[in-house]
Scaffold this motif. Structure first.
Motif, PDB file in Angstrom:
ATOM      1  N   UNK A  91       6.047   8.555   5.087  1.00 44.17           N
ATOM      2  CA  UNK A  91       4.879   8.040   4.260  1.00 44.17           C
ATOM      3  C   UNK A  91       3.263   8.319   4.896  1.00 44.17           C
ATOM      4  N   UNK A  92       3.299   8.399   6.326  1.00 43.05           N
ATOM      5  CA  UNK A  92       2.285   8.610   6.878  1.00 43.05           C
ATOM      6  C   UNK A  92       1.730   9.902   6.792  1.00 43.05           C
ATOM      7  N   UNK A  93       2.842  10.963   6.566  1.00 43.27           N
ATOM      8  CA  UNK A  93       2.321  12.512   6.396  1.00 43.27           C
ATOM      9  C   UNK A  93       1.828  12.629   5.236  1.00 43.27           C
ATOM     10  N   UNK A  94       2.346  11.987   4.102  1.00 41.54           N
ATOM     11  CA  UNK A  94       1.435  12.058   2.747  1.00 41.54           C
ATOM     12  C   UNK A  94       0.412  11.050   2.525  1.00 41.54           C
ATOM     13  N   UNK A  95       0.230  10.097   3.133  1.00 42.73           N
ATOM     14  CA  UNK A  95      -0.469   8.943   3.217  1.00 42.73           C
ATOM     15  C   UNK A  95      -0.331   7.830   2.188  1.00 42.73           C
ATOM     16  N   UNK A  96      -0.779   6.741   2.425  1.00 44.15           N
ATOM     17  CA  UNK A  96      -0.465   5.690   1.672  1.00 44.15           C
ATOM     18  C   UNK A  96      -1.686   4.941   1.329  1.00 44.15           C
ATOM     19  N   UNK A  97      -1.646   4.437  -0.055  1.00 47.37           N
ATOM     20  CA  UNK A  97      -2.902   3.701  -0.458  1.00 47.37           C
ATOM     21  C   UNK A  97      -2.312   2.264  -0.684  1.00 47.37           C
ATOM     22  N   UNK A  98      -3.162   1.362  -0.230  1.00 50.24           N
ATOM     23  CA  UNK A  98      -2.651  -0.141  -0.616  1.00 50.24           C
ATOM     24  C   UNK A  98      -3.912  -0.700  -1.377  1.00 50.24           C
ATOM     25  N   UNK A  99      -3.760  -1.307  -2.423  1.00 53.95           N
ATOM     26  CA  UNK A  99      -4.759  -1.975  -3.165  1.00 53.95           C
ATOM     27  C   UNK A  99      -4.316  -3.371  -3.507  1.00 53.95           C
ATOM     28  N   UNK A 100      -5.186  -4.347  -3.587  1.00 55.13           N
ATOM     29  CA  UNK A 100      -4.950  -5.590  -3.990  1.00 55.13           C
ATOM     30  C   UNK A 100      -6.184  -6.626  -4.033  1.00 55.13           C
ATOM     31  N   UNK A 101      -5.825  -7.697  -4.561  1.00 55.60           N
ATOM     32  CA  UNK A 101      -7.038  -8.477  -4.572  1.00 55.60           C
ATOM     33  C   UNK A 101      -6.466  -9.958  -4.613  1.00 55.60           C
ATOM     34  N   UNK A 102      -7.227 -10.818  -3.904  1.00 54.26           N
ATOM     35  CA  UNK A 102      -6.747 -12.399  -3.870  1.00 54.26           C
ATOM     36  C   UNK A 102      -8.089 -13.199  -4.514  1.00 54.26           C
ATOM     37  N   UNK A 103      -7.950 -14.174  -5.454  1.00 52.91           N
ATOM     38  CA  UNK A 103      -8.688 -14.963  -5.453  1.00 52.91           C
ATOM     39  C   UNK A 103      -8.566 -16.341  -5.705  1.00 52.91           C
ATOM     40  N   UNK A 104      -9.260 -17.175  -4.872  1.00 49.27           N
ATOM     41  CA  UNK A 104      -8.987 -18.587  -4.444  1.00 49.27           C
ATOM     42  C   UNK A 104     -10.154 -19.144  -5.662  1.00 49.27           C
ATOM     43  N   UNK A 105      -9.254 -20.260  -6.500  1.00 46.64           N
ATOM     44  CA  UNK A 105     -10.126 -20.632  -7.581  1.00 46.64           C
ATOM     45  C   UNK A 105      -9.729 -22.269  -7.572  1.00 46.64           C
ATOM     46  N   UNK A 106     -10.287 -23.139  -7.878  1.00 46.44           N
ATOM     47  CA  UNK A 106     -10.231 -24.485  -8.122  1.00 46.44           C
ATOM     48  C   UNK A 106     -10.938 -24.845  -9.498  1.00 46.44           C
ATOM     49  N   UNK A 107      -9.964 -25.431 -10.226  1.00 42.97           N
ATOM     50  CA  UNK A 107     -10.307 -25.801 -11.674  1.00 42.97           C
ATOM     51  C   UNK A 107     -10.868 -24.927 -12.433  1.00 42.97           C
ATOM     52  N   UNK A 108     -10.239 -23.814 -12.315  1.00 39.25           N
ATOM     53  CA  UNK A 108     -11.000 -22.477 -13.268  1.00 39.25           C
ATOM     54  C   UNK A 108     -12.405 -21.975 -13.034  1.00 39.25           C
ATOM     55  N   UNK A 109     -12.629 -22.323 -11.326  1.00 37.34           N
ATOM     56  CA  UNK A 109     -14.011 -21.675 -11.016  1.00 37.34           C
ATOM     57  C   UNK A 109     -13.580 -20.928  -9.816  1.00 37.34           C
ATOM     58  N   UNK A 110     -13.766 -19.720  -9.685  1.00 35.76           N
ATOM     59  CA  UNK A 110     -13.567 -18.532  -8.761  1.00 35.76           C
ATOM     60  C   UNK A 110     -14.522 -19.086  -7.629  1.00 35.76           C
ATOM     61  N   UNK A 111     -13.960 -19.550  -6.459  1.00 32.80           N
ATOM     62  CA  UNK A 111     -14.670 -19.776  -5.306  1.00 32.80           C
ATOM     63  C   UNK A 111     -14.867 -18.574  -4.201  1.00 32.80           C
ATOM     64  N   UNK A 112     -13.537 -17.851  -4.071  1.00 29.80           N
ATOM     65  CA  UNK A 112     -13.481 -16.738  -3.027  1.00 29.80           C
ATOM     66  C   UNK A 112     -12.766 -15.617  -3.786  1.00 29.80           C
ATOM     67  N   UNK A 113     -13.221 -14.383  -3.610  1.00 28.82           N
ATOM     68  CA  UNK A 113     -12.411 -13.037  -4.196  1.00 28.82           C
ATOM     69  C   UNK A 113     -12.584 -12.092  -3.066  1.00 28.82           C
ATOM     70  N   UNK A 114     -11.315 -11.636  -2.729  1.00 26.75           N
ATOM     71  CA  UNK A 114     -11.170 -10.732  -1.778  1.00 26.75           C
ATOM     72  C   UNK A 114     -10.447  -9.585  -2.467  1.00 26.75           C
TER      73      UNK A 114
END
Length: 60
Positions: A18-41
């Protein structure tokens, strides 16, 4: 029907491949309360091995 050969790969060998060819990691996390986004990473990471013969993208 053909017989498939079972291959066992050690964790170290898998990481080396894996390291010889490289690995790309992508993702996102959203913290929301009552359909209001508070934190997005958002995460975008490239993990690869380092070799002295390959020039640095930062010009060092």
């Amino acid at each position: 029907m053909t017989v498939v050969e079972r291959r066992e790969i050690a964790l170290v060998d898998l990481l080396d491949r894996l390291l010889a060819g490289g690995v790309v990691i992508t993702g996102d996390v959203t913290l929301r309360i009552a359909d209001v986004d508070l934190v997005r990473i958002d995460l975008n990471a490239l993990i690869s091995s380092v070799n002295r013969t390959v020039p640095s993208p930062f010009g060092d």
